[in-house]
Each structure stands twice: as structure tokens, then as C-alpha cells.
Design a protein around this motif. Sequence first.
Motif, PDB file in Angstrom:
ATOM      1  N   LYS A  47       2.920   2.817  -0.858  1.00 47.51           N
ATOM      2  CA  LYS A  47       3.203   1.576  -0.944  1.00 47.51           C
ATOM      3  C   LYS A  47       2.920   1.208  -2.463  1.00 47.51           C
ATOM      4  CE  LYS A  47       2.336  -3.337   0.177  1.00 47.51           C
ATOM      5  NZ  LYS A  47       1.496  -4.150   1.213  1.00 47.51           N
ATOM      6  N   HIS A  48       2.003   1.511  -3.254  1.00 45.41           N
ATOM      7  CA  HIS A  48       1.257   1.169  -4.530  1.00 45.41           C
ATOM      8  C   HIS A  48       1.404   2.328  -5.578  1.00 45.41           C
ATOM      9  CE1 HIS A  48      -0.325  -2.895  -2.986  1.00 45.41           C
ATOM     10  NE2 HIS A  48      -0.867  -2.137  -1.845  1.00 45.41           N
ATOM     11  N   GLY A  50     -10.182   7.898 -10.485  1.00 44.18           N
ATOM     12  CA  GLY A  50     -10.524   6.598 -10.878  1.00 44.18           C
ATOM     13  C   GLY A  50      -9.813   5.816 -11.946  1.00 44.18           C
ATOM     14  N   LYS A  51      -8.380   6.539 -11.816  1.00 38.69           N
ATOM     15  CA  LYS A  51      -7.358   5.732 -12.804  1.00 38.69           C
ATOM     16  C   LYS A  51      -6.585   4.800 -11.935  1.00 38.69           C
ATOM     17  CE  LYS A  51      -6.713  10.069 -15.561  1.00 38.69           C
ATOM     18  NZ  LYS A  51      -5.646  11.116 -16.081  1.00 38.69           N
ATOM     19  N   SER A  52      -5.604   4.087 -12.736  1.00 40.47           N
ATOM     20  CA  SER A  52      -4.888   3.081 -12.045  1.00 40.47           C
ATOM     21  C   SER A  52      -5.737   2.076 -11.453  1.00 40.47           C
ATOM     22  CB  SER A  52      -3.698   3.738 -11.126  1.00 40.47           C
ATOM     23  OG  SER A  52      -2.987   4.613 -11.928  1.00 40.47           O
ATOM     24  N   ARG A  53      -6.657   1.690 -11.878  1.00 39.76           N
ATOM     25  CA  ARG A  53      -7.715   0.774 -11.249  1.00 39.76           C
ATOM     26  C   ARG A  53      -6.982  -0.397 -10.428  1.00 39.76           C
ATOM     27  NH1 ARG A  53     -13.506   0.755 -14.268  1.00 39.76           N
ATOM     28  NH2 ARG A  53     -13.606  -0.935 -12.871  1.00 39.76           N
ATOM     29  N   ASP A  94      -5.246  -3.186  -5.592  1.00 42.72           N
ATOM     30  CA  ASP A  94      -3.836  -3.524  -4.600  1.00 42.72           C
ATOM     31  C   ASP A  94      -4.154  -2.763  -3.295  1.00 42.72           C
ATOM     32  OD1 ASP A  94      -3.350  -5.183  -6.519  1.00 42.72           O
ATOM     33  OD2 ASP A  94      -1.506  -4.058  -7.361  1.00 42.72           O
ATOM     34  N   ALA A  95      -4.421  -1.577  -3.370  1.00 37.93           N
ATOM     35  CA  ALA A  95      -4.485  -0.799  -1.930  1.00 37.93           C
ATOM     36  C   ALA A  95      -5.721  -1.179  -1.286  1.00 37.93           C
ATOM     37  CB  ALA A  95      -4.574   0.806  -2.431  1.00 37.93           C
ATOM     38  N   VAL A  96      -6.863  -1.386  -1.913  1.00 36.81           N
ATOM     39  CA  VAL A  96      -8.181  -1.747  -1.176  1.00 36.81           C
ATOM     40  C   VAL A  96      -7.905  -3.270  -0.651  1.00 36.81           C
ATOM     41  CG1 VAL A  96     -10.576  -2.441  -1.521  1.00 36.81           C
ATOM     42  CG2 VAL A  96      -9.567  -0.613  -2.876  1.00 36.81           C
ATOM     43  N   PHE A  97      -7.132  -4.174  -1.482  1.00 33.69           N
ATOM     44  CA  PHE A  97      -6.991  -5.140  -0.715  1.00 33.69           C
ATOM     45  C   PHE A  97      -6.069  -5.278   0.456  1.00 33.69           C
ATOM     46  CE2 PHE A  97      -3.484  -8.511  -0.287  1.00 33.69           C
ATOM     47  CZ  PHE A  97      -4.150  -9.775  -0.133  1.00 33.69           C
ATOM     48  N   ASP A  98      -5.252  -4.494   0.615  1.00 33.58           N
ATOM     49  CA  ASP A  98      -4.335  -4.055   1.852  1.00 33.58           C
ATOM     50  C   ASP A  98      -5.292  -3.663   3.029  1.00 33.58           C
ATOM     51  OD1 ASP A  98      -1.971  -5.114   0.592  1.00 33.58           O
ATOM     52  OD2 ASP A  98      -1.049  -2.856   0.594  1.00 33.58           O
ATOM     53  N   PHE A 153     -11.207  -6.998  -6.017  1.00 32.07           N
ATOM     54  CA  PHE A 153     -11.097  -5.838  -4.969  1.00 32.07           C
ATOM     55  C   PHE A 153     -11.197  -4.686  -5.948  1.00 32.07           C
ATOM     56  CE2 PHE A 153      -8.911  -9.291  -2.936  1.00 32.07           C
ATOM     57  CZ  PHE A 153      -9.355  -9.321  -1.493  1.00 32.07           C
ATOM     58  N   ASP A 154     -12.060  -4.769  -6.916  1.00 35.82           N
ATOM     59  CA  ASP A 154     -12.327  -3.949  -7.903  1.00 35.82           C
ATOM     60  C   ASP A 154     -13.525  -3.016  -7.235  1.00 35.82           C
ATOM     61  OD1 ASP A 154     -12.853  -1.979  -9.920  1.00 35.82           O
ATOM     62  OD2 ASP A 154     -13.439  -3.354 -11.385  1.00 35.82           O
TER      63      ASP A 154
END
Length: 317
Positions: A221-222, A232-235, A240-244, A289-290
Amino acid sequence: MASILVNSRSATINKCSLLIEHFCTPLLTRFKATSAKQTPAEYCLDLVRKYDYENYLCALLLPNTVRSAALAIRAFNIEVARVEEQASDTTIGKMRLKFWEDTVDKIYNDTPPRNPVALELHRIVRKHKLSKHYLKRLIVARSEKLTLSVFPSLESLEAYAENTASPVYYLLLEASDIKHVRVDHAASHLGKAHGITNLIRSILYNAQRRSIVIPQDIMMKHNLSTEEVLRGKSRKEIGDAVFDVSSRAKLHLEKARSLRNDVPKKASAIFLPAITIDFYLERLRRVDFDIYHPSLQHRSALLPIILFWKKLRSLPY
């Protein structure tokens, strides 16, 4: 200056934690060995304190009748959960989990092995007549995870969370002699919230072991690749994924709280981990969500105070 702040924060956390331990002095005194040899109960207490500190604090705040059961059950869960990180390959992991599966059978046959967790769990099982299938469920879920390289969907992660966390709450309810379908329903949702939150907290650790716990459908999705997560790239996209994923944990937490009127007062302390889950999810939200944010990498001095206050004032979870 930074070292002074770190030392000050650590001192505050220790003082707050000691406040709870002081409150539970009768329990800790009972757990102390009468000789130089450590008792099974003391071993379980130390194991939970070392590897599951937040639940250790929650366990100390439980009623006298269920504290030792909580520590034994959580110690068993720790032993089973740590198999994956300790095993060098799937075969060895399966063998270690088979040991615990056989141990559960021996416990219910009144022939527990001379293992401190097994001995203490045997005592608790006999005292509270705990259901064997809940203990087995914890083992089966971990065994299946050994051969599961990724979670294909958020639903599969949710099912894993249910099977690795909710049985602990079911067992604690049994130890409290509480059997009610709506209370079990609340425990199921809390277990899902707890299990999902645990997986979020393990993302960085698992990435270091080249393992991904973010569900594949959320990564797609992201537009996240495996290497981006591992390195650890595209933090922002990872956030956004962690938010979901965290939104699903929050959903189950709120559902568990919506059912709290069905939870009898004597069982409310069993649901205290809801405070720790909500506390972490809120900290996560505040840093957008970092999961790499430094504030998430250490214990909070506020959590022990909040737990103690909730227990002292008998406030709802």
C-alpha cells in the motif's frame, strides 16, 4: 549535560518502579528464597522483571490471589516467545518448542521437569485449575511463526497477536475464577491490541535480524520494499505503514474499553496492561509514528506513576 539528563531520568524511573515494589512488599518477601538457592517463584519474578518489565509492574499490582499466577504464566510466555530469537535455525526452534509442549503435558500429568518455570507453573495449574489448551495455544502460535517468513496481511498479523497475547488474559481470568463470555470478549480485544503493539515495538529489533513484521499488504500500500525496511530508509513511508498497524491496535483497545462495564471489579486489575498499550501508542502518535525516534527507545518515568495511581484510585482501565 546529556549524561546528567539520562542519569536523572533513569533515577526517576527507578524511584517510580520502586514505589510499586514497595507497595507490593508482602509479595516480594514471600518470593524471597529462605536459602541461597533461588525458588521457582523468585525465578519467575526475576524473569518477568528482566524481559517484560511493563507487565511485571502490572503483575505486582494484581490482587494477592492472582499475582503469583500472573508471574508464572508470563514467565512461561517469555520462555516460549524467546525461542525464536534464541534458535539459530527453524529446526532447533521447533525442538525447543517441542520441549515446552512436552513440558505442558508433564505438568498436567503431575510430572513436571526440574525447570523453575515448569515447577512454578505446575503449582499454579494445580491451584487454579488452568486450562491446558490456552498454554498449548501460545506454543502453537510461536511454532507456526518459525516457518512464516512474513505476515501476508494485517489480518494474519492480527490473528498472530490474538494467539500470542489473548490466552495470557484468559488464563489470568481463570486464575481469578471469572468465567463470562463478555469478559472473555474484552480480553480477546485487549490481547489483540497488546500483541499488535508488541509487534510494532519489535520492528527495529526484527529488522536487525533481517526479519520483517510489517504486513506485506501494508507495505505494498505504501510502496515499501523489504530492503527499505531492513535498512531504515523511506522513514516517512515506514511511519505511514506503522500508522496503519497501530490504528488496528488502537481499534481493539477501544473495543476492550467499551466492554469494561462487563468486567467485574475484582478482574479490573487484570486489564491494567491496557494503560501500558495506550501509553505507548500515544507516545508513538506524538512522534508521528516514527519508530526510530529516540524517545521511544527508553522507558518512561511516567508509566509506573500512572499505573500506581490507577490501581490506588481503582480507576477504570
